[in-house]
Design an enzyme around this catalytic site. Sequence first.
Site, short mmCIF file in Angstrom:
data_model
loop_
_atom_site.label_atom_id
_atom_site.label_comp_id
_atom_site.label_asym_id
_atom_site.label_seq_id
_atom_site.Cartn_x
_atom_site.Cartn_y
_atom_site.Cartn_z
N ARG A 192 -85.14 70.25 35.92
CA ARG A 192 -84.56 69.07 35.25
C ARG A 192 -84.07 69.42 33.85
O ARG A 192 -84.21 68.64 32.91
CB ARG A 192 -85.56 67.90 35.17
N SER A 269 -87.25 58.12 37.16
CA SER A 269 -88.39 58.70 36.45
C SER A 269 -88.09 58.71 34.95
O SER A 269 -87.06 59.24 34.54
CB SER A 269 -88.62 60.15 36.88
N GLU A 364 -87.99 62.32 30.21
CA GLU A 364 -86.84 62.93 30.90
C GLU A 364 -85.56 62.16 30.54
O GLU A 364 -84.45 62.70 30.58
CB GLU A 364 -87.08 62.86 32.42
C1 FAD Z 1 -83.09 54.53 40.51
C2 FAD Z 1 -82.89 55.90 39.92
C3 FAD Z 1 -83.31 57.03 40.62
C4 FAD Z 1 -83.12 58.31 40.10
N1 FAD Z 1 -83.53 59.40 40.82
C5 FAD Z 1 -83.34 60.64 40.35
C6 FAD Z 1 -83.75 61.77 41.11
O1 FAD Z 1 -84.29 61.65 42.20
N2 FAD Z 1 -83.53 63.00 40.59
C7 FAD Z 1 -82.93 63.18 39.38
O2 FAD Z 1 -82.74 64.33 38.97
N3 FAD Z 1 -82.52 62.13 38.64
C8 FAD Z 1 -82.70 60.86 39.09
N4 FAD Z 1 -82.32 59.78 38.35
C9 FAD Z 1 -81.73 59.99 37.02
C10 FAD Z 1 -80.19 59.94 37.00
O3 FAD Z 1 -79.66 59.28 38.09
C11 FAD Z 1 -79.60 61.32 36.94
O4 FAD Z 1 -80.03 61.99 35.78
C12 FAD Z 1 -78.05 61.30 36.92
O5 FAD Z 1 -77.54 62.60 37.00
C13 FAD Z 1 -77.48 60.63 35.67
O6 FAD Z 1 -76.10 60.47 35.87
P1 FAD Z 1 -75.27 59.47 34.97
O7 FAD Z 1 -73.83 59.64 35.29
O8 FAD Z 1 -75.80 58.09 35.09
O9 FAD Z 1 -75.57 60.07 33.52
P2 FAD Z 1 -75.84 59.28 32.14
O10 FAD Z 1 -77.12 58.55 32.22
O11 FAD Z 1 -74.61 58.51 31.80
O12 FAD Z 1 -75.98 60.51 31.18
C14 FAD Z 1 -77.11 61.35 31.29
C15 FAD Z 1 -76.94 62.52 30.31
O13 FAD Z 1 -75.88 63.35 30.73
C16 FAD Z 1 -74.87 63.43 29.72
N5 FAD Z 1 -73.59 63.42 30.42
C17 FAD Z 1 -73.17 62.54 31.37
N6 FAD Z 1 -71.95 62.90 31.82
C18 FAD Z 1 -71.62 64.03 31.15
C19 FAD Z 1 -70.48 64.89 31.17
N7 FAD Z 1 -69.42 64.66 31.96
N8 FAD Z 1 -70.46 65.95 30.32
C20 FAD Z 1 -71.50 66.20 29.50
N9 FAD Z 1 -72.61 65.43 29.45
C21 FAD Z 1 -72.66 64.37 30.27
C22 FAD Z 1 -75.10 62.21 28.83
O14 FAD Z 1 -74.62 62.44 27.53
C23 FAD Z 1 -76.60 62.08 28.89
O15 FAD Z 1 -77.19 62.97 27.99
C24 FAD Z 1 -82.49 58.48 38.84
C25 FAD Z 1 -82.08 57.33 38.12
C26 FAD Z 1 -82.28 56.06 38.66
C27 FAD Z 1 -81.80 54.86 37.88
#
Ligand code: FAD
Length: 372
Positions: A192, A269, A364
Amino acid sequence: MRLSTPHDRPDHGWSVAHHHRRDTTSMRVTHGLPLAGKTTLGIGGPAAVFADLQDLADFPEFVALADAFPGAPTCLGAGSNALVADAGCSSPVLRMNTRGVRFVGEAADGRTLVEVQAGHPLSDLVDTSVGHGLIGMEMLAGIPGTVGATPVQNVGAYGQEISDMLVEVRAWDWVSRRHVTLDAATCGLGHRTSVFKGSDRWTLLTVVFALRKSALSAPVTYRAVAERLDVSVGSRVPSDEAVQAVLAVRRGKGMVLGCSDADRRTVGSVFFSPEVTSAQARWLQDEGASINRFPDGTSRVSASWLMRRAGFALGSQVAERVRVSYLHHTLVADEGASSAGFTEAIGIVVQRVLEHTGIRLKPEVDFLGDWP
Ligand SMILES: Cc1cc2nc3c(=O)[nH]c(=O)nc-3n(C[C@H](O)[C@H](O)[C@H](O)COP(=O)(O)OP(=O)(O)OC[C@H]3O[C@@H](n4cnc5c(N)ncnc54)[C@H](O)[C@@H]3O)c2cc1C
């Protein structure tokens, strides 16, 4: 591994991405937009400047806009791992909303190379790849968010993670102020984490994955998923069945967005699963915890189990408008929650888990915006 440039590479089959000259921009710029509505926690103050990027061709315009501000801008995907400060964000926020998936050839090992725009929803990529007889990310079904965010914390679940399939990312480097291609090794993917986690140096623009052709999933390594499928651990099943089983297991824990109205303000998480020593692992197993071994060689205990062990009951209030989910031991927000309340709840959980287990949890969730 380096790929050819988009200009000398043929399209293989499906293509949703468009790179063409445009006279007008599709980038929408807003001032003072509340970021709460752009995150799954529903928390966060306004963005001084919010740019919604739908076409990669408009990215240079965002660079020009960001140049008027000191420091690097903040990148946002679907906001499903983001805790935005109540004070909002004074640096420009770039919302990656680009879409597109292209087959771009074959890797030396025969796997199919797929290039995906950073704003593309991961869930759609999982469905599309399984629909095209490609495996490698079927166990990631149900994880919200955009593809561009997946290398940031080496997204993973149920035995698969982005490091298994990542070939390279193309990004804008705000330090050297140029486009760069970073191969998977340079991305420093760990449990992660990666070079991108906690850094605002790069904006990821496209991501290339290598996926294997197969109608059968990767071996099912998690007992809960195997039980759902009624197969033994290690079995391979039709990949669409693996997707459905993973989704069902995740729904039971509230780990699919929208599956529980009461717990809909969630980041999944909130804490990393902490690494444990072999002595700790033995003690925890005796206490009933399950210890998972990860590709980076570490053994980890789930943060949820530690929260339960520390006495947090499902649904219990931890700080103002922040409580434990009704379905799973993680923190969720209620209507009107603030980033101050959420960070207070994080502190309370860390402290109580430390007192009860001797293990220190680390968040996280990504802290974005202007923190005191
Ligand atoms: C119900 C639920 C279940 C989840 N289950 C999991 C799981 O099983 N495993 C897991 O690993 N995660 C899980 N997550 C966490 C999350 O979904 C992941 O971390 C996902 O990759 C975040 O994507 P996002 O587009 O929403 O990123 P954001 O929340 O918008 O951003 C997350 C981070 O990434 C950066 N970022 C986003 N896009 C870019 C880009 N294009 N370039 C550079 N930086 C960027 C942001 O600045 C921030 O620091 C879960 C979340 C929820 C709500």
